[in-house]
Design a protein around this motif. Structure first.
Motif, PDB file in Angstrom:
ATOM      1  N   ARG A  23       0.776  -1.381   0.074  1.00  0.00           N
ATOM      2  CA  ARG A  23      -0.154   0.085   0.183  1.00  0.00           C
ATOM      3  C   ARG A  23       0.970   1.077   0.021  1.00  0.00           C
ATOM      4  N   GLU A  24       1.879   1.300   1.017  1.00  0.00           N
ATOM      5  CA  GLU A  24       2.767   2.451   1.027  1.00  0.00           C
ATOM      6  C   GLU A  24       3.672   2.569  -0.339  1.00  0.00           C
ATOM      7  N   GLN A  25       3.935   1.680  -0.814  1.00  0.00           N
ATOM      8  CA  GLN A  25       4.632   1.652  -2.023  1.00  0.00           C
ATOM      9  C   GLN A  25       3.981   2.183  -3.145  1.00  0.00           C
ATOM     10  N   THR A  26       2.794   1.665  -3.306  1.00  0.00           N
ATOM     11  CA  THR A  26       1.970   1.933  -4.330  1.00  0.00           C
ATOM     12  C   THR A  26       1.462   3.394  -4.294  1.00  0.00           C
ATOM     13  N   GLU A  27       1.253   3.938  -2.998  1.00  0.00           N
ATOM     14  CA  GLU A  27       0.666   5.260  -2.914  1.00  0.00           C
ATOM     15  C   GLU A  27       1.855   6.165  -3.273  1.00  0.00           C
ATOM     16  N   SER A  28       3.122   5.856  -2.924  1.00  0.00           N
ATOM     17  CA  SER A  28       4.387   6.893  -3.146  1.00  0.00           C
ATOM     18  C   SER A  28       4.300   6.694  -4.510  1.00  0.00           C
ATOM     19  N   ILE A  29       4.262   5.535  -5.259  1.00  0.00           N
ATOM     20  CA  ILE A  29       4.770   5.555  -6.572  1.00  0.00           C
ATOM     21  C   ILE A  29       3.467   6.574  -7.450  1.00  0.00           C
ATOM     22  N   LEU A  30       2.408   6.306  -7.104  1.00  0.00           N
ATOM     23  CA  LEU A  30       1.347   7.033  -7.787  1.00  0.00           C
ATOM     24  C   LEU A  30       1.206   8.652  -7.444  1.00  0.00           C
ATOM     25  N   ASN A  31       1.594   8.924  -6.246  1.00  0.00           N
ATOM     26  CA  ASN A  31       1.759  10.346  -5.857  1.00  0.00           C
ATOM     27  C   ASN A  31       2.991  10.903  -6.742  1.00  0.00           C
ATOM     28  N   ASP A  32       4.091  10.234  -6.750  1.00  0.00           N
ATOM     29  CA  ASP A  32       5.114  10.675  -7.531  1.00  0.00           C
ATOM     30  C   ASP A  32       4.959  10.783  -8.996  1.00  0.00           C
ATOM     31  N   ALA A  33       3.927  10.057  -9.401  1.00  0.00           N
ATOM     32  CA  ALA A  33       3.661  10.131 -10.871  1.00  0.00           C
ATOM     33  C   ALA A  33       2.493  11.142 -10.955  1.00  0.00           C
ATOM     34  N   ALA A  34       1.994  11.601 -10.205  1.00  0.00           N
ATOM     35  CA  ALA A  34       0.757  12.644 -10.136  1.00  0.00           C
ATOM     36  C   ALA A  34       1.015  13.649 -11.215  1.00  0.00           C
ATOM     37  N   GLY A  35       2.106  14.209 -11.303  1.00  0.00           N
ATOM     38  CA  GLY A  35       2.556  15.463 -12.239  1.00  0.00           C
ATOM     39  C   GLY A  35       2.310  14.844 -13.589  1.00  0.00           C
ATOM     40  N   TYR A  36       2.880  13.571 -13.668  1.00  0.00           N
ATOM     41  CA  TYR A  36       2.897  13.275 -15.353  1.00  0.00           C
ATOM     42  C   TYR A  36       1.143  12.757 -15.752  1.00  0.00           C
ATOM     43  N   LEU A  37       0.451  12.209 -14.723  1.00  0.00           N
ATOM     44  CA  LEU A  37      -0.756  11.808 -14.667  1.00  0.00           C
ATOM     45  C   LEU A  37      -1.624  13.076 -15.224  1.00  0.00           C
ATOM     46  N   ARG A  38      -1.361  14.055 -14.203  1.00  0.00           N
ATOM     47  CA  ARG A  38      -2.110  15.221 -14.463  1.00  0.00           C
ATOM     48  C   ARG A  38      -1.828  15.798 -15.764  1.00  0.00           C
ATOM     49  N   SER A  39      -0.532  15.681 -16.400  1.00  0.00           N
ATOM     50  CA  SER A  39      -0.357  16.437 -17.650  1.00  0.00           C
ATOM     51  C   SER A  39      -1.184  15.808 -18.769  1.00  0.00           C
TER      52      SER A  39
END
Length: 129
Positions: free
Chosen positions: A67-83
């Motif tokens: 859970r922690e690892q996936t949440e970290s990965i997704l939050n780190d990729a949030a900028g890319y996903l937003r663009s």
């Protein structure tokens, strides 16, 4: 009288559909397990979108680590996903993305266990009387 199907809920559903496809097909991180997006809550001013997810991860790791690892990965990729969302959506504002693990399934299992335990203790009590 508020609308039952507001603009923010329609936008949340669109974001959920688009993000699910992006995470599945465009993110190449091997640490990322099977991610399911359960709900997207968009703020009324479209400033933020809170995305709730569950994950089935790799073997050999505890659920908490996954859970922690996936949440970290997704939050780190949030900028890319937003663009990427901004390219596919026709809105003037694309909300900031915040990913959170959805604990409703675990809470449901916990409550079910408590109910079963209470019913068992009631039946044991009635048998003794």
């Amino acid at each position: 009288m508020p609308k039952d199907y507001s603009r923010t809920s329609r936008l949340g559903e669109q974001i959920q559909r688009d993000l699910a496809q992006m995470i599945q097909f465009e993110m190449k991180d091997p640490r990322l397990g099977m991610v399911t997006l359960n709900q997207v809550k968009v703020a009324k001013d479209l400033g933020y979108a809170d995305i709730y997810f569950t994950v089935m991860g790799a073997k050999g790791e505890t659920d908490e680590q996954i859970r922690e690892q996936t949440e970290s990965i997704l939050n780190d990729a949030a900028g890319y996903l937003r663009s990427e969302l901004a390219r596919s959506m026709t809105t003037r504002i694309t909300p900031q993305l915040r990913f959170h693990y959805d604990e409703t399934l675990e809470r449901g299992h916990h409550l079910t266990g408590l109910i079963k335990q209470a019913r068992q203790s009631d039946s044991d009590q009635s048998e003794q009387d």
